[in-house]
Design an enzyme around this catalytic site. Structure first.
Site, short mmCIF file in Angstrom:
data_model
loop_
_atom_site.label_atom_id
_atom_site.label_comp_id
_atom_site.label_asym_id
_atom_site.label_seq_id
_atom_site.Cartn_x
_atom_site.Cartn_y
_atom_site.Cartn_z
N PRO A 2 0.78 -1.23 0.00
CG PRO A 2 -0.76 -1.53 1.68
CD PRO A 2 0.55 -2.03 1.18
CD GLU A 3 4.07 4.48 -2.66
OE1 GLU A 3 3.78 5.68 -2.42
OE2 GLU A 3 5.14 4.14 -3.16
#
Length: 270
Positions: A2-3
């Site tokens: 996850p960004e």
DNA sequence: CGAACGACCTGCAGGC
DNA sequence: TGCCTGCAGGTCGTTC
């Protein structure tokens, strides 16, 4: 993975399935996340109504009347919606089960993520010193210019500093610097206001486009493997070491900065 | 205060 | 097939 775009995509994906619902139980199969999941969390949540699904930086905030669950997906975490009786798989550490049978299932192989509890009266230390949201109005070129004066740190490190701005991880730092033709190693204090204006716009554009792309796969949040459609096909430089620069065809170069892979064009980025 | 780096953990790709 | 090394989208805590 996850960004920020993945976290926001997750927020949007789970919200319609979880908002206003009452918690039946919280099942913790493995407490050993980045910090131990609080022992009393199941008791706190039982019978509570989910009032809001929010995001701050890369934290998902599940607001209840009694307080807030702070969720981080770490490097490998995902949260997906389960509507059937699919049995938990490896690394499915937590289920948040609602009274209608729908559940949010947290999977995190590396266990760098977290599930923490905060009473809303006191701002949680994890959230206390965060910079502005990159998609908000406060984050812009003049803000970056002002904060960067006298800073010798490389602009890429500066951009990835959560106290300066949140949500710009390794992928999008690489992408935004390429789009604006700034060398990742350039001292942050030696970049003009005009270039910071371009940089802030590039950050916003790149993140917004990635969120938009994630939106097309929201259906995958239900009974899926929990991996939002990735943005990889539109990444210009990340993961493309040695491939020709999209602008000048020069092979893209990789260096290490703060132990993170940094890809740039030696010709286009100065 | 800023900057650099180790730490946390599993999975996977690549070399031999 | 296996073993070994290094790498992965994050970020906190320690040290200098």
């Amino acid at each position: 993975m996850p960004e920020l775009p993945e976290v926001e995509t997750t927020r949007r994906g789970i919200e319609p399935h979880a908002l206003h619902k009452v918690v039946d139980e919280l099942i913790i199969r493995d407490h050993r996340l980045r910090w131990p999941v609080p022992e009393d969390l199941p008791a706190r949540l039982k019978g509570a109504t989910l009032r809001e699904v929010d995001r701050r930086a890369k934290y998902l905030l599940l607001h209840f009347d009694q307080g807030t669950v702070i969720v981080h997906l770490g490097m490998s975490g995902s949260l997906r919606v389960i509507t059937d009786d699919a049995p938990p798989q490896k690394h499915d550490h937590i289920d948040l089960v609602f009274t209608d049978g729908v559940r949010l299932r947290f999977n995190d192989p590396r266990r760098f993520g977290c599930w923490l509890w905060a009473e809303d009266a006191t701002p949680h230390p994890l959230l206390a010193n965060l910079g502005p949201e990159p998609l908000g109005e406060e984050f812009n070129g003049s803000y970056l210019f002002r904060r960067s004066r006298d800073r010798k740190t490389p602009v890429k490190s500066f951009l990835m500093d959560n106290r300066i701005v949140v949500g710009v991880g390794n992928i999008y730092a690489n992408e935004a610097l390429f789009k604006t033709g700034i060398h990742p190693n350039r001292p942050a204090g030696r970049i003009s206001a005009a270039r910071y204006h371009q940089l802030a716009e590039a950050v916003k554009e790149t993140l917004a486009a990635a969120i938009l792309a994630g939106g097309t796969t929201l259906r995958d949040f239900v009974n899926s493997d929990g991996k939002p459609g990735y943005f990889a096909q539109s990444l210009l430089v990340y993961g493309r070491r040695g491939q020709p620069c999209p602008t000048c065809q020069q092979p893209l170069r990789e260096i290490r900065m703060n132990q993170r892979s940094t890809i740039y064009c030696t010709r286009c980025q100065r």
